[in-house]
Design a protein around this motif. Structure first.
Motif, PDB file in Angstrom:
ATOM      1  N   THR A 172       0.825  -1.212   0.000  1.00  0.00           N
ATOM      2  CA  THR A 172       0.000   0.000   0.000  1.00  0.00           C
ATOM      3  C   THR A 172       0.862   1.266   0.000  1.00  0.00           C
ATOM      4  O   THR A 172       2.061   1.231   0.238  1.00  0.00           O
ATOM      5  CB  THR A 172      -0.871   0.055   1.275  1.00  0.00           C
ATOM      6  N   ARG A 173       0.176   2.393  -0.253  1.00  0.00           N
ATOM      7  CA  ARG A 173       0.790   3.705  -0.064  1.00  0.00           C
ATOM      8  C   ARG A 173       0.097   4.387   1.121  1.00  0.00           C
ATOM      9  O   ARG A 173      -1.004   3.985   1.521  1.00  0.00           O
ATOM     10  CB  ARG A 173       0.679   4.556  -1.326  1.00  0.00           C
ATOM     11  N   GLN A 174       0.748   5.441   1.641  1.00  0.00           N
ATOM     12  CA  GLN A 174       0.235   6.168   2.804  1.00  0.00           C
ATOM     13  C   GLN A 174      -1.058   6.889   2.441  1.00  0.00           C
ATOM     14  O   GLN A 174      -1.099   7.666   1.492  1.00  0.00           O
ATOM     15  CB  GLN A 174       1.308   7.168   3.251  1.00  0.00           C
ATOM     16  N   CYS A 175      -2.097   6.643   3.221  1.00  0.00           N
ATOM     17  CA  CYS A 175      -3.400   7.281   2.994  1.00  0.00           C
ATOM     18  C   CYS A 175      -3.326   8.767   3.351  1.00  0.00           C
ATOM     19  O   CYS A 175      -2.706   9.139   4.347  1.00  0.00           O
ATOM     20  CB  CYS A 175      -4.431   6.590   3.880  1.00  0.00           C
ATOM     21  N   HIS A 176      -3.959   9.597   2.536  1.00  0.00           N
ATOM     22  CA  HIS A 176      -4.065  11.011   2.878  1.00  0.00           C
ATOM     23  C   HIS A 176      -5.152  11.161   3.942  1.00  0.00           C
ATOM     24  O   HIS A 176      -6.315  10.835   3.715  1.00  0.00           O
ATOM     25  CB  HIS A 176      -4.400  11.829   1.624  1.00  0.00           C
ATOM     26  N   ALA A 177      -4.747  11.610   5.108  1.00  0.00           N
ATOM     27  CA  ALA A 177      -5.672  11.717   6.234  1.00  0.00           C
ATOM     28  C   ALA A 177      -5.192  12.838   7.144  1.00  0.00           C
ATOM     29  O   ALA A 177      -4.059  13.311   7.007  1.00  0.00           O
ATOM     30  CB  ALA A 177      -5.725  10.405   7.008  1.00  0.00           C
ATOM     31  N   THR A 178      -6.034  13.254   8.038  1.00  0.00           N
ATOM     32  CA  THR A 178      -5.627  14.312   8.966  1.00  0.00           C
ATOM     33  C   THR A 178      -6.114  13.975  10.366  1.00  0.00           C
ATOM     34  O   THR A 178      -7.139  13.314  10.543  1.00  0.00           O
ATOM     35  CB  THR A 178      -6.133  15.692   8.494  1.00  0.00           C
ATOM     36  N   TRP A 179      -5.353  14.374  11.352  1.00  0.00           N
ATOM     37  CA  TRP A 179      -5.652  14.104  12.736  1.00  0.00           C
ATOM     38  C   TRP A 179      -6.356  15.328  13.320  1.00  0.00           C
ATOM     39  O   TRP A 179      -5.835  16.441  13.230  1.00  0.00           O
ATOM     40  CB  TRP A 179      -4.346  13.822  13.471  1.00  0.00           C
ATOM     41  N   HIS A 180      -7.534  15.141  13.873  1.00  0.00           N
ATOM     42  CA  HIS A 180      -8.256  16.251  14.513  1.00  0.00           C
ATOM     43  C   HIS A 180      -8.003  16.197  16.006  1.00  0.00           C
ATOM     44  O   HIS A 180      -8.420  15.248  16.674  1.00  0.00           O
ATOM     45  CB  HIS A 180      -9.750  16.163  14.221  1.00  0.00           C
ATOM     46  N   GLU A 181      -7.330  17.232  16.512  1.00  0.00           N
ATOM     47  CA  GLU A 181      -6.993  17.251  17.928  1.00  0.00           C
ATOM     48  C   GLU A 181      -8.196  17.664  18.767  1.00  0.00           C
ATOM     49  O   GLU A 181      -9.016  18.496  18.364  1.00  0.00           O
ATOM     50  CB  GLU A 181      -5.871  18.253  18.218  1.00  0.00           C
ATOM     51  N   ASP A 182      -8.239  17.081  19.948  1.00  0.00           N
ATOM     52  CA  ASP A 182      -9.171  17.536  20.965  1.00  0.00           C
ATOM     53  C   ASP A 182      -8.347  17.650  22.242  1.00  0.00           C
ATOM     54  O   ASP A 182      -7.861  16.643  22.755  1.00  0.00           O
ATOM     55  CB  ASP A 182     -10.316  16.524  21.115  1.00  0.00           C
TER      56      ASP A 182
END
Lengths: 257, 257
Positions: free
Chosen positions: A186-196
């Motif tokens: 696989t390749r690295q998924c484009h994603a984002t971390w939402h901080e709380d």
């Protein structure tokens, strides 16, 4: 060194008491001479941190079934450095295994991961290395499927090697072995971390914050790490450490620097 | 928000007392509304570490010339998260500046760097960000050339923006401003870090180790960060955070997984 017995260094970021460490040892033990160097406590989310401001300690805390176990106050990356330079004193290491991590290291979690930073550190030194992570944060996670497929992957890497300075980021879905559909590159998924950042007040009236968050996938492609894992495949991502955005070297001319 | 006044968040990894922080503030102050969130002590070599096992503290330790200064027990990456979520409470940040770092963040040092990890963290959230580093580890380093060229680069980035999810790794040679030949867009130099773990014995008879080392360049190409710096150019490297070794996704078939 017995030529038929490869030298395998195991590290992790969950510390010497982690169940995932036992799982990794069970993979490596039949394959060669095994040495373990791990943190003396949980060091999750340490990324590529190293210990510069304070001295490193190293303790040989156990010797069992021919395996020497060391723990250190250092980070996962320090475990590689101590393993190479102090414990194994520049002997040729044939394979580095990192984990098995309690929790996912797919997508951008890879960047925060001490498990994968240790694997990347080994790749700096051109040692074939594999980080294994199970999508289950529980201390009592069931590693049986991870051990089953992990052994298969590790044996292949030991036999056939990896390209120079490339390591593998392997993630296992949290399902029983019979539900796993296979292995995908696989390749690295484009994603984002939402901080709380949860705000609380201590008994002395001072505020403090707990860092939490959740990952939002920005694509659903089945060829990404996240896409494969969602479909119950084991994700095997080849990882490199050149952070240059090569495609923008020429286009940055618009900045007129 | 005053539309004509961009909102600029400054972070670093050398902590709130670093001279490099003053240098960065002097760059940013004329350009917009500035907020500073930095570690409460030196946090060099922290990579992309975040604080998961203990609570984060945050103190507004100074307000001066319209700039609010905060310090935290967290890492450089935590400074971005706290800046975004707690200090600025999801206001739109126009620019993140990290540094000016005391010491190089070129080549593989980029991977260990808290300064650059903070810039990359901002790039996750698609905020234009620039990490600035001077090739001088001294606490009393002369930042005048770095400020001169840094201001030029930062102004251009603020005016013209950066490609999505791309940040800049800027390194300044340790020479007076008149000896700097210009600015080069570069790629990451292939180099390796040679560790030296100095063994000592404490007064109680127990061994400990200090982590030191030196960087060996494995190429001399003038288009790399190291090549540019050696020739007294400012190095500007576009940085991305996809660690996939894309060129090996198809070739890994040889593993027969």
């Amino acid at each position: 060194m017995d030529e038929a017995r490869p030298l395998i260094l195991i590290v992790n970021d969950d510390g010497y008491e982690a169940k995932g460490l036992e799982a990794m040892v069970s993979i490596a033990k039949p394959l060669g001479e095994v040495v373990v160097v791990v943190p003396d406590r949980t060091r999750s989310g340490m990324g590529h941190a190293i210990t510069m401001g304070e001295p490193l300690r190293l303790t040989n805390y156990k010797n069992e079934d021919g395996i020497a176990y060391y723990k250190t106050n250092g980070t996962p990356v320090d475990c590689i450095k101590l393993g190479e330079k102090v414990v194994l004193r520049d002997r040729k290491i044939d394979l580095v295994l990192s984990g098995i991590n309690h929790g996912s290291n797919s997508s951008v979690s890879l960047i925060y991961s001490g498990t994968m930073a240790a694997a990347i550190e080994a790749a700096f030194d051109n040692i074939p290395s594999v980080g294994l992570s199970l999508l289950d944060y529980s201390p009592n996670a069931d590693f049986s499927a991870a051990v089953h497929y992990g052994r298969q992957i590790v044996e292949k890497v030991l036999k056939k090697g990896l390209p120079p300075h490339i390591c593998l980021n392997v993630n296992f879905p949290k399902v029983p072995v019979e539900e796993i559909k296979g292995i995908r590159i696989t390749r690295q998924c484009h994603a984002t971390w939402h901080e709380d950042l949860q705000e609380r007040t201590d008994p002395y009236g001072r505020k403090y914050y707990w860092l939490t968050g959740w990952l939002e996938r920005l694509e659903e492609d089945e060829n990404t790490c996240e896409g494969a894992l969602q479909r119950n495949y084991v994700s095997v991502q080849p990882v490199q450490f050149d952070l240059t955005a090569h495609q923008y070297i020429s286009t940055l001319k618009y900045l007129e620097l």
